[in-house]
Design a protein around this motif. Structure first.
Motif, mmCIF file in Angstrom:
data_model
loop_
_atom_site.group_PDB
_atom_site.id
_atom_site.type_symbol
_atom_site.label_atom_id
_atom_site.label_comp_id
_atom_site.label_asym_id
_atom_site.label_seq_id
_atom_site.Cartn_x
_atom_site.Cartn_y
_atom_site.Cartn_z
ATOM 1 N N GLU A 1 -45.399 66.247 49.317
ATOM 2 C CA GLU A 1 -44.432 66.289 50.414
ATOM 3 C C GLU A 1 -43.366 65.210 50.244
ATOM 4 O OE1 GLU A 1 -46.934 66.114 53.893
ATOM 5 O OE2 GLU A 1 -47.328 68.270 53.828
ATOM 6 N N SER A 2 -43.747 64.047 49.766
ATOM 7 C CA SER A 2 -42.796 62.972 49.525
ATOM 8 C C SER A 2 -41.784 63.362 48.452
ATOM 9 C CB SER A 2 -43.536 61.700 49.122
ATOM 10 O OG SER A 2 -42.651 60.676 48.794
ATOM 11 N N LYS A 3 -42.266 63.978 47.361
ATOM 12 C CA LYS A 3 -41.375 64.449 46.294
ATOM 13 C C LYS A 3 -40.406 65.500 46.823
ATOM 14 C CE LYS A 3 -43.863 64.016 41.922
ATOM 15 N NZ LYS A 3 -44.560 64.761 40.878
ATOM 16 N N LYS A 4 -40.941 66.397 47.651
ATOM 17 C CA LYS A 4 -40.106 67.468 48.222
ATOM 18 C C LYS A 4 -38.988 66.885 49.087
ATOM 19 C CE LYS A 4 -40.611 71.826 50.726
ATOM 20 N NZ LYS A 4 -41.536 72.699 51.427
ATOM 21 N N ARG A 5 -39.342 65.908 49.911
ATOM 22 C CA ARG A 5 -38.329 65.261 50.776
ATOM 23 C C ARG A 5 -37.269 64.568 49.935
ATOM 24 N NH1 ARG A 5 -42.897 64.059 53.881
ATOM 25 N NH2 ARG A 5 -43.070 61.983 52.994
ATOM 26 N N LYS A 6 -37.683 63.875 48.872
ATOM 27 C CA LYS A 6 -36.733 63.175 47.994
ATOM 28 C C LYS A 6 -35.804 64.151 47.299
ATOM 29 C CE LYS A 6 -39.459 59.061 47.072
ATOM 30 N NZ LYS A 6 -40.240 58.300 46.098
ATOM 31 N N SER A 7 -36.326 65.302 46.888
ATOM 32 C CA SER A 7 -35.497 66.274 46.166
ATOM 33 C C SER A 7 -34.524 66.997 47.101
ATOM 34 C CB SER A 7 -36.361 67.290 45.424
ATOM 35 O OG SER A 7 -36.988 68.162 46.335
ATOM 36 N N GLN A 8 -34.801 66.973 48.389
ATOM 37 C CA GLN A 8 -33.910 67.643 49.352
ATOM 38 C C GLN A 8 -32.758 66.747 49.797
ATOM 39 O OE1 GLN A 8 -36.691 68.841 52.384
ATOM 40 N NE2 GLN A 8 -37.183 70.768 51.350
ATOM 41 N N LYS A 9 -32.805 65.484 49.424
ATOM 42 C CA LYS A 9 -31.744 64.540 49.827
ATOM 43 C C LYS A 9 -30.525 64.664 48.955
ATOM 44 C CE LYS A 9 -34.660 61.132 52.016
ATOM 45 N NZ LYS A 9 -35.106 59.777 52.032
#
Length: 130
Positions: free
Chosen positions: A122-130
């Motif tokens: 989930e952390s990786k997903k949030r970072k990639s959406q920025k």
């Protein structure tokens, strides 16, 4: 003399090809992992049974005198106080043949590993959406 090297394709095949007296414990380890993280996907990796859940969850295998559960070093370290009575390596926990399989401990470790993997994903997903 050339040694025949087995190539396992499934966890069922891995367990079935082990000595009969080891199959029950291997089945118990597998069932414990499946029951703890029902959405985990079974696979064979490094010629060992393994489970994936938002990344690699764990491996398990039988050796000459023990079963091993392999988790990331961070997961094993998080349980260091619970593992004082077990032989461990950087990422493996050894369960001797003569001792009962510690089902509750495996459940706790696998649950923690699953939560950790999910949080990382989930952390990786949030970072990639920025």
């Amino acid at each position: 003399m050339e040694m025949l090297r087995l190539i396992y394709k499934t966890i069922d095949e891995y367990i079935c090809l082990q000595p009969e007296h080891q199959r029950e414990a291997l089945g118990l380890i597998r069932q414990t992992i499946k029951a703890t993280v029902p959405d985990a996907v079974e696979t064979i990796s490094y010629q060992m049974p393994a489970f994936k859940y938002h990344g690699m969850l764990c491996y398990f295998a039988v050796f000459k005198d023990h079963y091993s559960l392999f988790v990331s070093p961070q997961i094993r370290e998080a349980f260091s106080s619970e593992l004082v009575s077990f032989k461990t390596t950087k990422s493996a926990i050894h369960f001797l043949f003569d001792d009962p399989i510690p089902v509750k401990l495996i459940e706790d470790i696998i649950r923690f590993a699953a939560i950790t993997n999910l949080e990382k994903a989930e952390s990786k997903k949030r970072k990639s959406q920025k």
